[in-house]
Design an enzyme around this catalytic site. Structure first.
Site, PDB file in Angstrom:
ATOM      1  N   THR A  16       1.529   7.098   0.455  1.00 55.31           N
ATOM      2  CA  THR A  16       0.780   5.988  -0.277  1.00 55.31           C
ATOM      3  C   THR A  16       0.873   5.383  -2.300  1.00 55.31           C
ATOM      4  O   THR A  16       0.859   6.484  -2.583  1.00 55.31           O
ATOM      5  CB  THR A  16      -0.324   5.949   0.511  1.00 55.31           C
ATOM      6  OG1 THR A  16      -1.530   5.030  -0.385  1.00 55.31           O
ATOM      7  CG2 THR A  16      -1.289   7.243  -0.548  1.00 55.31           C
ATOM      8  N   THR A  57      -1.517   3.581   3.900  1.00 52.16           N
ATOM      9  CA  THR A  57      -1.436   4.793   3.927  1.00 52.16           C
ATOM     10  C   THR A  57       0.103   4.862   5.682  1.00 52.16           C
ATOM     11  O   THR A  57      -0.131   4.119   6.336  1.00 52.16           O
ATOM     12  CB  THR A  57      -1.557   6.261   3.878  1.00 52.16           C
ATOM     13  OG1 THR A  57      -2.635   5.909   2.778  1.00 52.16           O
ATOM     14  CG2 THR A  57      -0.834   7.420   4.497  1.00 52.16           C
ATOM     15  N   ARG A  77      -7.258   9.087  -9.932  1.00 53.67           N
ATOM     16  CA  ARG A  77      -7.619   9.094  -8.843  1.00 53.67           C
ATOM     17  C   ARG A  77      -6.508   9.745  -7.723  1.00 53.67           C
ATOM     18  O   ARG A  77      -5.967   9.365  -7.769  1.00 53.67           O
ATOM     19  CB  ARG A  77      -8.860   8.336  -8.166  1.00 53.67           C
ATOM     20  CG  ARG A  77      -9.172   8.117  -6.775  1.00 53.67           C
ATOM     21  CD  ARG A  77      -8.244   7.564  -5.824  1.00 53.67           C
ATOM     22  NE  ARG A  77      -8.793   7.388  -4.696  1.00 53.67           N
ATOM     23  CZ  ARG A  77      -7.946   7.638  -3.459  1.00 53.67           C
ATOM     24  NH1 ARG A  77      -6.513   7.616  -3.204  1.00 53.67           N
ATOM     25  NH2 ARG A  77      -9.033   7.816  -1.909  1.00 53.67           N
ATOM     26  N   VAL A  78      -7.091  10.721  -6.530  1.00 51.63           N
ATOM     27  CA  VAL A  78      -6.292  11.138  -5.771  1.00 51.63           C
ATOM     28  C   VAL A  78      -6.868  11.107  -4.579  1.00 51.63           C
ATOM     29  O   VAL A  78      -7.522  11.041  -4.495  1.00 51.63           O
ATOM     30  CB  VAL A  78      -4.982  13.388  -6.205  1.00 51.63           C
ATOM     31  CG1 VAL A  78      -5.068  13.112  -5.201  1.00 51.63           C
ATOM     32  CG2 VAL A  78      -5.009  12.728  -7.615  1.00 51.63           C
ATOM     33  N   GLY A  79      -6.557  10.510  -3.860  1.00 47.15           N
ATOM     34  CA  GLY A  79      -6.768  10.001  -2.655  1.00 47.15           C
ATOM     35  C   GLY A  79      -6.357  11.158  -1.421  1.00 47.15           C
ATOM     36  O   GLY A  79      -5.930  12.744  -1.794  1.00 47.15           O
ATOM     37  N   ASP A  80      -6.161  11.580   0.115  1.00 50.41           N
ATOM     38  CA  ASP A  80      -6.251  12.880   1.187  1.00 50.41           C
ATOM     39  C   ASP A  80      -4.745  12.900   0.794  1.00 50.41           C
ATOM     40  O   ASP A  80      -4.718  13.660   1.704  1.00 50.41           O
ATOM     41  CB  ASP A  80      -6.936  12.391   2.031  1.00 50.41           C
ATOM     42  CG  ASP A  80      -6.732  11.071   2.628  1.00 50.41           C
ATOM     43  OD1 ASP A  80      -6.170   9.526   1.784  1.00 50.41           O
ATOM     44  OD2 ASP A  80      -6.382  10.758   3.924  1.00 50.41           O
ATOM     45  N   GLY A 100      -9.691   8.076   1.324  1.00 51.25           N
ATOM     46  CA  GLY A 100      -9.136   9.838   1.366  1.00 51.25           C
ATOM     47  C   GLY A 100     -10.369  10.217   0.955  1.00 51.25           C
ATOM     48  O   GLY A 100     -10.443  11.585   1.498  1.00 51.25           O
ATOM     49  N   SER A 144       0.937  -1.107   0.461  1.00 53.05           N
ATOM     50  CA  SER A 144      -0.183   0.158  -0.134  1.00 53.05           C
ATOM     51  C   SER A 144       0.687   0.999  -0.057  1.00 53.05           C
ATOM     52  O   SER A 144       0.720   2.554   0.198  1.00 53.05           O
ATOM     53  CB  SER A 144      -0.508   0.121   1.066  1.00 53.05           C
ATOM     54  OG  SER A 144      -0.385  -0.170   2.102  1.00 53.05           O
ATOM     55  N   THR A 186      -5.176   8.146   8.108  1.00 51.48           N
ATOM     56  CA  THR A 186      -5.416   6.563   6.676  1.00 51.48           C
ATOM     57  C   THR A 186      -6.256   6.556   6.961  1.00 51.48           C
ATOM     58  O   THR A 186      -7.697   6.930   7.367  1.00 51.48           O
ATOM     59  CB  THR A 186      -4.179   5.686   7.006  1.00 51.48           C
ATOM     60  OG1 THR A 186      -4.247   4.796   7.029  1.00 51.48           O
ATOM     61  CG2 THR A 186      -5.000   4.985   8.415  1.00 51.48           C
ATOM     62  N   GLY A 187      -6.726   5.823   5.825  1.00 55.14           N
ATOM     63  CA  GLY A 187      -7.982   5.291   5.312  1.00 55.14           C
ATOM     64  C   GLY A 187      -8.527   5.527   4.193  1.00 55.14           C
ATOM     65  O   GLY A 187      -8.102   6.266   3.304  1.00 55.14           O
TER      66      GLY A 187
HETATM   67  N1  ASP Z   1      -6.111   7.457   2.646  1.00 58.11           N
HETATM   68  C1  ASP Z   1      -5.386   6.717   0.808  1.00 58.11           C
HETATM   69  C2  ASP Z   1      -6.424   6.622   0.005  1.00 58.11           C
HETATM   70  O1  ASP Z   1      -7.101   6.970   0.243  1.00 58.11           O
HETATM   71  C3  ASP Z   1      -5.549   5.489   1.775  1.00 58.11           C
HETATM   72  C4  ASP Z   1      -4.789   4.508   2.744  1.00 58.11           C
HETATM   73  O2  ASP Z   1      -4.910   5.455   3.544  1.00 58.11           O
HETATM   74  O3  ASP Z   1      -6.168   4.041   3.413  1.00 58.11           O
HETATM   75  O4  ASP Z   1      -5.355   7.100  -1.160  1.00 58.11           O
END
Ligand code: ASP
Length: 357
Positions: free
Chosen positions: A235, A217, A245-248, A271, A99, A268-269
């Site tokens: 991450t 992450t 796609r872009v996350g947080d 985003g 990840s 994390t999680g």
């Molecule tokens: N936060 C990350 C994202 O959304 C993924 C993760 O931390 O699980 O890309």
């Protein structure tokens, strides 16, 4: 119309109220050397001493190895920013971590794309999103911070910049991640699978309990010996995401926010949920207003629940926070979020408390 006399009368009435509420919000100051009075202590969480420095904390079990990298810098009096960069480079380089960095699970088109950002406590920051072919996204983010007038570079532009800065071009798709992607192609069903034993989630999705999670992450925040804060977040994002796609994680104020005056937070999680509430900026601003790091993380998670009560039951988000005095907060939507703490006397992974049991 509010005339001057009425206004003055009103302010005389409201002033004591404002003072009282500020008093209620104020954090109790703890003497140096004593434990924090916060709720974490009572839940088997780390007992970091008031004012203890340096400290580094990071997301998930793999944060422990990353913390060691940061600790080498911190324990020798190094800067928080150098420490967090060195720390998160460890999971970035680990091909078995699917990840983060090398070996990350790819997007739906089979491309590994990385998101990362770095920030110090004075507002200096840099990030890259959808970066390809370069392992150490965090170091590219730092170059964006130091060598450009910008904060965020994305996609081909980010990759071009990294190569121009001398980063080697590499193939980040390991045989293991390629095989997982090919298996996924058989159904091509996009579904975040969290790093958690969540019964409701497994009931709703029919996924194998404890099956391999497909996102995480490394988010790391630190206080150095001089009391300065720094943070890094990196991450490969959500496995099999749409291309682009872009996350947080590379977004300042979503995946990471740091302020020497108020504290630091990382997440994390999923985003999308963190971006919706400007998660880490919210956590740090709540700390600035007097909440403990723990209360601030809990409020951010509750905000996610409020915005999507149903959605929030089936996905994971976790926050970590640290105050300038070294108080730690950790909270997640679901059970199963762990975080690693390293100080002069602690080197351990803890389970974070969660909103859903
Ligand atoms: N936060 C990350 C994202 O959304 C993924 C993760 O931390 O699980 O890309």
């Amino acid at each position: 119309m509010l005339n001057r006399r009425k206004f003055l009368a009103l302010s005389t009435l409201t002033a004591p109220l404002a003072l009282a509420s500020r008093h209620l919000m104020a954090r109790p100051l703890t003497e140096k050397g004593k434990m924090w009075p916060g709720s974490l202590k009572t839940q088997g969480q780390p007992s970091v001493k008031f004012g203890e420095k340096p400290i580094v904390i990071s997301t998930w079990d793999f944060g422990q190895a990353a913390n060691e990298g940061a600790w080498k810098v911190l324990s020798q009096g190094g800067h928080a920013l150098d420490a967090v960069e060195a720390g998160v480079k460890i999971p970035e380089a680990d091909p078995n971590n699917q990840s983060v960095g090398m070996g990350g699970l790819p997007d739906r088109d089979g491309k590994v794309t990385l998101d990362a950002c770095i920030m110090d406590g004075m507002g200096n920051c840099g990030g890259v999103a959808a970066l390809e072919h370069v392992v150490h996204a965090i170091s590219v983010a730092r170059k964006v911070m130091e060598n450009t007038p910008h904060v965020l570079l994305v996609g081909q532009g980010a990759t071009q910049f990294a190569l121009e800065q001398g980063f080697p071009k590499e193939n980040l798709l390991t045989p293991k991640s390629e095989a997982a992607w090919k298996e996924w192609l058989k159904t091509s069903h996009y579904q975040p699978v969290m790093n958690v034993e969540n019964q409701l989630y497994h009931k709703q999705t029919g996924d194998m309990p404890g099956g391999p999670n497909n996102h995480d992450t490394i988010g790391m925040i630190a206080i150095d010996a001089s009391g300065k804060l720094g943070g890094a977040c990196t991450t490969s994002g959500m496995a099999y995401k749409l291309r682009g796609r872009v996350g947080d994680s590379p977004i300042i104020g979503a995946g990471l926010f740091v302020d020497d005056e108020a504290g630091a937070a990382t997440s994390t999680g999923v985003g999308e949920e963190v971006i919706r509430i400007c998660g880490t900026h919210l956590v740090v601003e709540l700390m600035r207003q007097g909440r403990s790091p723990q209360a601030a993380c809990e409020e951010a998670v509750k905000r996610i629940v409020q915005k999507g009560p149903e959605r929030s039951k089936t996905l994971q988000v976790g926050f970590l926070a640290i105050s300038p005095q070294g108080e730690i907060g950790a909270y997640a939507l679901q059970k199963g979020f762990t975080y690693a703490v390293r100080t002069g006397s602690i080197n351990q992974v803890y389970p974070a408390p969660s909103y859903y049991a």
